[in-house]
Design an enzyme around this catalytic site. Structure first.
Site, mmCIF file in Angstrom:
data_model
loop_
_atom_site.group_PDB
_atom_site.id
_atom_site.type_symbol
_atom_site.label_atom_id
_atom_site.label_comp_id
_atom_site.label_asym_id
_atom_site.label_seq_id
_atom_site.Cartn_x
_atom_site.Cartn_y
_atom_site.Cartn_z
ATOM 1 C CE LYS A 29 -17.164 -26.448 14.334
ATOM 2 N NZ LYS A 29 -16.632 -26.889 13.088
ATOM 3 C CG MET A 30 -20.999 -16.644 13.426
ATOM 4 S SD MET A 30 -20.111 -15.281 12.582
ATOM 5 C CE MET A 30 -21.379 -14.051 12.530
ATOM 6 N N PRO A 31 -23.106 -19.304 14.301
ATOM 7 C CG PRO A 31 -24.685 -19.207 16.028
ATOM 8 C CD PRO A 31 -23.278 -18.785 15.670
ATOM 9 N N GLY A 74 -28.944 -15.045 12.596
ATOM 10 C CA GLY A 74 -28.987 -14.431 13.917
ATOM 11 C C GLY A 74 -30.007 -13.317 13.983
ATOM 12 C CG LEU A 75 -32.849 -10.798 17.116
ATOM 13 C CD1 LEU A 75 -34.069 -10.823 16.200
ATOM 14 C CD2 LEU A 75 -33.299 -10.927 18.575
ATOM 15 N N GLY A 76 -30.832 -9.493 14.527
ATOM 16 C CA GLY A 76 -30.309 -8.127 14.541
ATOM 17 C C GLY A 76 -30.970 -7.393 15.696
ATOM 18 C CG ASP A 131 -25.286 -7.857 14.820
ATOM 19 O OD1 ASP A 131 -24.064 -8.086 14.820
ATOM 20 O OD2 ASP A 131 -25.786 -6.762 14.442
ATOM 21 C CG HIS A 187 -20.781 -0.191 14.371
ATOM 22 N ND1 HIS A 187 -21.666 -0.202 15.421
ATOM 23 C CD2 HIS A 187 -21.537 -0.350 13.284
ATOM 24 C CE1 HIS A 187 -22.897 -0.364 14.977
ATOM 25 N NE2 HIS A 187 -22.848 -0.444 13.678
HETATM 26 N N1 LIG Z 1 -22.942 -3.086 11.064
HETATM 27 C C1 LIG Z 1 -23.723 -2.089 10.729
HETATM 28 O O1 LIG Z 1 -23.277 -1.008 10.330
HETATM 29 C C2 LIG Z 1 -25.208 -2.293 10.786
HETATM 30 C C3 LIG Z 1 -26.069 -1.355 10.188
HETATM 31 C C4 LIG Z 1 -27.418 -1.597 10.247
HETATM 32 C C5 LIG Z 1 -27.925 -2.720 10.884
HETATM 33 N N2 LIG Z 1 -27.081 -3.611 11.476
HETATM 34 C C6 LIG Z 1 -27.577 -4.846 12.135
HETATM 35 O O2 LIG Z 1 -28.433 -5.539 11.229
HETATM 36 C C7 LIG Z 1 -29.720 -5.698 11.795
HETATM 37 C C8 LIG Z 1 -30.780 -5.687 10.742
HETATM 38 O O3 LIG Z 1 -30.744 -4.501 9.960
HETATM 39 P P1 LIG Z 1 -31.996 -3.561 9.765
HETATM 40 O O4 LIG Z 1 -32.845 -3.603 10.983
HETATM 41 O O5 LIG Z 1 -31.529 -2.246 9.311
HETATM 42 O O6 LIG Z 1 -32.755 -4.214 8.521
HETATM 43 P P2 LIG Z 1 -33.706 -5.476 8.243
HETATM 44 O O7 LIG Z 1 -33.506 -6.552 9.220
HETATM 45 O O8 LIG Z 1 -33.546 -5.745 6.804
HETATM 46 O O9 LIG Z 1 -35.148 -4.854 8.400
HETATM 47 C C9 LIG Z 1 -35.766 -4.642 9.652
HETATM 48 C C10 LIG Z 1 -37.145 -4.045 9.369
HETATM 49 O O10 LIG Z 1 -37.958 -5.035 8.722
HETATM 50 C C11 LIG Z 1 -39.172 -5.181 9.426
HETATM 51 N N3 LIG Z 1 -39.516 -6.596 9.377
HETATM 52 C C12 LIG Z 1 -38.887 -7.638 9.986
HETATM 53 N N4 LIG Z 1 -39.467 -8.800 9.667
HETATM 54 C C13 LIG Z 1 -40.490 -8.507 8.845
HETATM 55 C C14 LIG Z 1 -41.468 -9.299 8.179
HETATM 56 N N5 LIG Z 1 -41.497 -10.620 8.317
HETATM 57 N N6 LIG Z 1 -42.382 -8.659 7.386
HETATM 58 C C15 LIG Z 1 -42.343 -7.316 7.252
HETATM 59 N N7 LIG Z 1 -41.449 -6.513 7.873
HETATM 60 C C16 LIG Z 1 -40.530 -7.105 8.643
HETATM 61 C C17 LIG Z 1 -38.906 -4.693 10.832
HETATM 62 O O11 LIG Z 1 -40.052 -4.135 11.392
HETATM 63 P P3 LIG Z 1 -40.602 -4.608 12.847
HETATM 64 O O12 LIG Z 1 -39.497 -4.417 13.816
HETATM 65 O O13 LIG Z 1 -41.761 -3.708 13.059
HETATM 66 O O14 LIG Z 1 -41.001 -6.052 12.670
HETATM 67 C C18 LIG Z 1 -37.867 -3.600 10.603
HETATM 68 O O15 LIG Z 1 -38.496 -2.390 10.289
HETATM 69 C C19 LIG Z 1 -29.803 -4.569 12.835
HETATM 70 O O16 LIG Z 1 -30.778 -4.825 13.818
HETATM 71 C C20 LIG Z 1 -28.404 -4.576 13.376
HETATM 72 O O17 LIG Z 1 -28.220 -5.633 14.305
HETATM 73 C C21 LIG Z 1 -25.728 -3.418 11.409
#
Ligand SMILES: NC(=O)c1ccc[n+]([C@@H]2O[C@H](COP(=O)([O-])OP(=O)(O)OC[C@H]3O[C@@H](n4cnc5c(N)ncnc54)[C@H](OP(=O)(O)O)[C@@H]3O)[C@@H](O)[C@H]2O)c1
Length: 326
Positions: free
Chosen positions: A13-15, A18-20, A45, A112
Site C-alpha cells: 500500500k502506497m500513500p 507525499g513529500l518531494g 520521495d 530515475h
Molecule cells: N523523478 C524525477 O525525475 C523528478 C523530477 C523533479 C522532481 N521530482 C520530485 O518531485 C518533487 C517535487 O517537484 P518540484 O520540487 O520540482 O516541484 P513542485 O513541488 O511543483 O514545486 C516546488 C516549488 O514550489 C514552491 N512551493 C511549495 N509550496 C508552495 C506554496 N504553498 N505556495 C507557493 N509556492 C510553493 C517551493 O518553494 P519553497 O521550497 O520555497 O516553499 C518550490 O519552489 C521533488 O522534490 C522531487 O522529490 C522528481
C-alpha cells in the site's frame, strides 16, 4: 488528515500523497520532515541525485526514535541515478541510498531516468564534457530491470518502478518482467496532465506519482528560465476554484491530483508551507470543478522539465523517452 493508500501490483500500500524531498534545504530538513509527519504525510520521495538523502535519513531516524510513527508506517521511495544505469551498478547504488537513509530497505526503488550517463570512479552525477552531459549510449533498460528485480529478491526494496519512462519503454519491460512495475513517476500537474500515458499505466496496473505537482515554480527560474513557461499556480480558473473553497491554488492543485488518483509529491523547504499544502482534506472538488481542471491541460506546451534542453544530445540516445512513438 488522510491515510488513504493505493495498492501496488505486488499488494503493497502506497500513500496517496507525499513529500518531494528534492532540493529541500539542509538546515530545514528536520523541521520540514516533522511538519510533513504531523500533517499526516507518510510518503517521502528521495533520490541519490538530490544530494540530501543523509539529511532526510537523519530526520526520519529521529522521527522513528521518538516513536511518533514506526518505520513500517512510512513509505520511502528513492531512485537509481543515471550514472547507475547499468546492471552491474544497481545494487551498489541502492546500498548507498540505504546507508544514506539509515534504513535496511526502501519501499520503492525507481530507475530515475531511462537514459544512462557515463560512469567514472569519482561518481559525478552529471559528468560533463565541454559543458554537455556525457550520455552513455549503451543503456540497456531490460537488463537494468532484471538487476532491479534482484534487489526485491534480496530484500533491499519492497517494490520497483520507473520514472520518466515512455509507454513504449514500459511495454518492453512488462514483456520480460517477473517483478511488476509498481509505479511510474512523471511530471504531472493541471497544465501537463499526461492523460494518455496515465491511462496506459492504469490499464497495466501501474500507479502514477506526480512530480512538479505545482509546476515546479522555483526550479524553473533557476534552471531553464521562466520566460514563456506557463505558471499553473497563477491560473485564473484554479484561482477561482481556490477562492470558492477558501483555499490556495497550491491546495487546489494537490487536491486535484489526489481526487484524480495521482500521488502528488509537492516539495517545500518551508515547514509552514508543508502544513498548508497537506491541509487538503476538509474540502472536495465537485465533478464540474474536476472537469474544469482537467480542461486546463496544455499538452507538451505545459511541460516544464524539457529534458531535450536540459540534456543536450538526448534526441540521439536510443532510450530518449521523448522520442515520437514509432
Ligand atoms: N523523478 C524525477 O525525475 C523528478 C523530477 C523533479 C522532481 N521530482 C520530485 O518531485 C518533487 C517535487 O517537484 P518540484 O520540487 O520540482 O516541484 P513542485 O513541488 O511543483 O514545486 C516546488 C516549488 O514550489 C514552491 N512551493 C511549495 N509550496 C508552495 C506554496 N504553498 N505556495 C507557493 N509556492 C510553493 C517551493 O518553494 P519553497 O521550497 O520555497 O516553499 C518550490 O519552489 C521533488 O522534490 C522531487 O522529490 C522528481
Amino acid at each position: 488528515m488522510s491515510d488513504e493508500r493505493v495498492t501496488l501490483k505486488n499488494g503493497l500500500k502506497m500513500p496517496k500523497f507525499g513529500l518531494g524531498c528534492g532540493a529541500i534545504t539542509r538546515e530545514n530538513t528536520v523541521c520540514v520532515v516533522n511538519a510533513a509527519i504531523d500533517a499526516g504525510c507518510r510518503l517521502f520521495d528521495c533520490a541519490l541525485l538530490y544530494g540530501n538523502e543523509p539529511d532526510v535519513g537523519d530526520a526520519l531516524k529521529k522521527v522513528f526514535e521518538s516513536q511518533k510513527v514506526k518505520r513500517e508506517d512510512v513509505f520511502i521511495t528513492t531512485k537509481l541515478p543515471m550514472i547507475g544505469n547499468h546492471p552491474s551498478r544497481v545494487e551498489h547504488f541502492l546500498k548507498k541510498s540505504l546507508a544514506n537513509l539509515k534504513t535496511d530497505y526502501v519501499d520503492l526503488y525507481l530507475i530515475h531516468f531511462p537514459v544512462g550517463f557515463e560512469y567514472s570512479e569519482e561518481e559525478v552525477f552529471f559528468p560533463r564534457e565541454d559543458g554537455r552531459i556525457k550520455l552513455d549510449y549503451s543503456t540497456d533498460i531490460i537488463n537494468i530491470w532484471r538487476a532491479m528485480e534482484d534487489q526485491v529478491k534480496a530484500g533491499r526494496t519492497k517494490s520497483i518502478g520507473v520514472s520518466n519512462f515512455s509507454k513504449e519503454q514500459i511495454q518492453r519491460i512488462i514483456d520480460i518482467a517477473t517483478e511488476p512495475i509498481a509505479n511510474n513517476q512523471l511530471e504531472v500537474h493541471a497544465y501537463f496532465q499526461q492523460k494518455e500515458l496515465r491511462k496506459f499505466c492504469k490499464d497495466n496496473g501501474i500507479t502514477v506519482s506526480a512530480y512538479a505537482p505545482l509546476g515546479s515554480p522555483g526550479r524553473r527560474e533557476a534552471f531553464i528560465g521562466s520566460q514563456g513557461i506557463p505558471q499553473v499556480m497563477s491560473d485564473p480558473i484554479v484561482a477561482g476554484i481556490a477562492e470558492k473553497h477558501g483555499k490556495s491554488t497550491a491546495q487546489v492543485l494537490i487536491r486535484f491530483l489526489f481526487q484524480d488518483d495521482v500521488t502528488a509529491l509537492p516539495k517545500s523547504s518551508s515547514a509552514q508551507r508543508i502544513t498548508h499544502n497537506f491541509n487538503i482534506f476538509d474540502f472536495t472538488l465537485s465533478t464540474d470543478e474536476l472537469i474544469d481542471l482537467r480542461s486546463l491541460d496544455k499538452g507538451e506546451v505545459g511541460r516544464t522539465f524539457n529534458y531535450l534542453e536540459i540534456f543536450e544530445g538526448l534526441d540521439k540516445h536510443p532510450e530518449n523517452p521523448l522520442a515520437p512513438a514509432s
